[in-house]
Design a protein around this motif. Sequence first.
Motif, PDB file in Angstrom:
ATOM      1  N   GLY B 260     -35.806 -39.268 -10.364  1.00 50.74           N
ATOM      2  CA  GLY B 260     -36.173 -40.551 -10.955  1.00 50.74           C
ATOM      3  C   GLY B 260     -36.869 -40.340 -12.292  1.00 50.74           C
ATOM      4  O   GLY B 260     -37.056 -39.208 -12.749  1.00 50.74           O
ATOM      5  N   THR B 261     -37.237 -41.435 -12.885  1.00 54.37           N
ATOM      6  CA  THR B 261     -37.939 -41.415 -14.165  1.00 54.37           C
ATOM      7  C   THR B 261     -39.280 -42.115 -13.976  1.00 54.37           C
ATOM      8  O   THR B 261     -39.349 -43.145 -13.315  1.00 54.37           O
ATOM      9  CB  THR B 261     -37.099 -42.164 -15.233  1.00 54.37           C
ATOM     10  OG1 THR B 261     -35.962 -41.372 -15.550  1.00 54.37           O
ATOM     11  CG2 THR B 261     -37.906 -42.418 -16.491  1.00 54.37           C
ATOM     12  N   ASP B 262     -40.330 -41.511 -14.493  1.00 48.09           N
ATOM     13  CA  ASP B 262     -41.622 -42.206 -14.499  1.00 48.09           C
ATOM     14  C   ASP B 262     -42.335 -41.880 -15.801  1.00 48.09           C
ATOM     15  O   ASP B 262     -41.728 -41.290 -16.715  1.00 48.09           O
ATOM     16  CB  ASP B 262     -42.447 -41.860 -13.250  1.00 48.09           C
ATOM     17  CG  ASP B 262     -42.796 -40.381 -13.174  1.00 48.09           C
ATOM     18  OD1 ASP B 262     -42.729 -39.692 -14.216  1.00 48.09           O
ATOM     19  OD2 ASP B 262     -43.148 -39.904 -12.079  1.00 48.09           O
ATOM     20  N   ALA B 265     -42.265 -37.974 -16.691  1.00 42.87           N
ATOM     21  CA  ALA B 265     -41.041 -37.229 -16.990  1.00 42.87           C
ATOM     22  C   ALA B 265     -39.831 -38.103 -16.700  1.00 42.87           C
ATOM     23  O   ALA B 265     -39.816 -38.812 -15.692  1.00 42.87           O
ATOM     24  CB  ALA B 265     -40.969 -35.966 -16.125  1.00 42.87           C
ATOM     25  N   ASP B 266     -38.826 -38.025 -17.579  1.00 48.59           N
ATOM     26  CA  ASP B 266     -37.597 -38.752 -17.274  1.00 48.59           C
ATOM     27  C   ASP B 266     -36.661 -37.843 -16.469  1.00 48.59           C
ATOM     28  O   ASP B 266     -36.933 -36.660 -16.262  1.00 48.59           O
ATOM     29  CB  ASP B 266     -36.946 -39.319 -18.536  1.00 48.59           C
ATOM     30  CG  ASP B 266     -36.477 -38.251 -19.507  1.00 48.59           C
ATOM     31  OD1 ASP B 266     -36.363 -37.072 -19.096  1.00 48.59           O
ATOM     32  OD2 ASP B 266     -36.222 -38.584 -20.664  1.00 48.59           O
ATOM     33  N   ALA B 267     -35.556 -38.429 -16.014  1.00 49.85           N
ATOM     34  CA  ALA B 267     -34.665 -37.689 -15.115  1.00 49.85           C
ATOM     35  C   ALA B 267     -34.094 -36.443 -15.788  1.00 49.85           C
ATOM     36  O   ALA B 267     -33.987 -35.384 -15.172  1.00 49.85           O
ATOM     37  CB  ALA B 267     -33.548 -38.619 -14.642  1.00 49.85           C
ATOM     38  N   TYR B 269     -35.397 -34.594 -18.133  1.00 49.91           N
ATOM     39  CA  TYR B 269     -36.402 -33.541 -18.238  1.00 49.91           C
ATOM     40  C   TYR B 269     -36.643 -32.904 -16.870  1.00 49.91           C
ATOM     41  O   TYR B 269     -36.800 -31.683 -16.753  1.00 49.91           O
ATOM     42  CB  TYR B 269     -37.701 -34.127 -18.803  1.00 49.91           C
ATOM     43  CG  TYR B 269     -38.791 -33.098 -18.971  1.00 49.91           C
ATOM     44  CD1 TYR B 269     -38.570 -31.949 -19.727  1.00 49.91           C
ATOM     45  CD2 TYR B 269     -40.031 -33.255 -18.362  1.00 49.91           C
ATOM     46  CE1 TYR B 269     -39.559 -30.993 -19.877  1.00 49.91           C
ATOM     47  CE2 TYR B 269     -41.026 -32.300 -18.517  1.00 49.91           C
ATOM     48  CZ  TYR B 269     -40.792 -31.180 -19.269  1.00 49.91           C
ATOM     49  OH  TYR B 269     -41.764 -30.232 -19.411  1.00 49.91           O
ATOM     50  N   ARG B 270     -36.639 -33.736 -15.813  1.00 52.01           N
ATOM     51  CA  ARG B 270     -36.808 -33.183 -14.464  1.00 52.01           C
ATOM     52  C   ARG B 270     -35.665 -32.223 -14.129  1.00 52.01           C
ATOM     53  O   ARG B 270     -35.888 -31.177 -13.523  1.00 52.01           O
ATOM     54  CB  ARG B 270     -36.851 -34.315 -13.429  1.00 52.01           C
ATOM     55  CG  ARG B 270     -38.162 -35.044 -13.370  1.00 52.01           C
ATOM     56  CD  ARG B 270     -38.264 -35.855 -12.070  1.00 52.01           C
ATOM     57  NE  ARG B 270     -39.656 -36.086 -11.744  1.00 52.01           N
ATOM     58  CZ  ARG B 270     -40.395 -37.080 -12.242  1.00 52.01           C
ATOM     59  NH1 ARG B 270     -39.849 -37.939 -13.073  1.00 52.01           N
ATOM     60  NH2 ARG B 270     -41.662 -37.212 -11.909  1.00 52.01           N
TER      61      ARG B 270
END
Lengths: 166, 295
Positions: B260-262, B265-267, B269-270
């Motif tokens: 997910g994105t929060d 960190a966005d998806a 980058y994760r």
Amino acid sequence: MSSTFPAPALATVEITVNGRAYRRAVEPRTSLVDFLRETLGLTGTHVGCEHGVCGACSVLLDGDPVRSCLIFAVQADGLSVTTVEGLAPERGKLSALQDAFCESHAMQCGYCTPGMLIACQDLLAHNPQPDEAAIRDAIGGNLCRCTGYQQIVDAVKLAAGAPAHG
Amino acid sequence: MKAAPFDYIRPVTVAHALELLAQHGPEAKLIAGGQSLVPMMAMRLARPAVLVDVNRLDSLRGIAAGPGTVTTGATTRQRDLEESAVLRGAVPLVGAALRWVGHVQTRNRGTVGGSFVHADPSAELPLAALILDARIHLSSQDGGARVVPASGFFIAAMYTATGETECVTGIDWPVWEGPGVACAFEETSIRHGDFAMASAACQIQLAPDGTCRRAALGLGGMASAPLAFPDLAEALVGRRIDAAAAREVAEAAVSRSEPGTDLQADAAYRRHLAAVLLTRVLLRAGAAPVTALAA
């Protein structure tokens, strides 16, 4: 109109704080830190985030550091708590660690200081000669919003090198 | 940030705790360490009417080595797991995972069972359990005792196979017998001890010639529950874990994740983090020194 809320049921707890036994009636939802500060008037332990992130409310519970905002006072019934007020060896004196905090100016606003002292006291109890990585790890759960971490690390190093007097 | 009012009960036996759960159903909540539940209560995300405190039930606590497994009682503190030479020796991945779990103040209270039933998608012990396929013991008054494999336990974020009148009583951690077992666990978070943006873990057993004899690997924080990849692990068997092999496995694993994105960190980058971390742990565990193989 009178309130329709029922009076909260109280539970009686016996908690030893800094060597002195206290018996008090508390609401079950009272956190240990609110018990210390508001029921007992021991305001040395600070309340920061109230959900286990900042570490300001750290105390020793049966000798181990914990966050007193994440424990209800009823859960500490029968247990022993040490707060920042209990770190000094006697009235009018400071522990070696507290002295080192003064000497190194390891505080700015002072809000995180009680929690930092508890965390560092526990570190030195288990590891009397900590290296810098161990010190940083030990205070990793305590936020200093003034970001005065370097002086806190310096204070622990100073305390570790100083002769213990408490 | 104060919890809503509740009734507090401290049962004296496990049977009594199960009776209270059966009696109060969804209104009741078990509390052990409280390191996840109390913050949720403080934020009023959880509002149990009855809190059943199982902290003092000795039968739920302890670390026992059995044939092929080490069993940890549900309310065994994370700090006790950390300090257990038996557990660290027999199930090294648990020790490697604990290095990343919270802070000493939370590990002194937080319990292994609590980590499991809270089931944060980035939690370390659930990831280790899933990779090793640990077995979770559950008990209820009406349903009796049952055992669920980790692969069927962690369903989604904060959602597990635990029924509302059930209590996790213990976890069996499989022991990998024989020499050459190594493991690694890594994660990236804003501050050490915080929730991971991404985490990766593996346990590898190397043959004397340095090829992989057995492997298990997974990712945390990359979907609504931890992820394990038994087929990718199986494909490593017989191979030498070099940079190319590690990268290939890591990219295949990440391609199956759904991060997910929060704010942190966005998806994308994760995914980047997870690929780097999984490659790194595979290389670290897969390149165990020869002396370790002889041990």
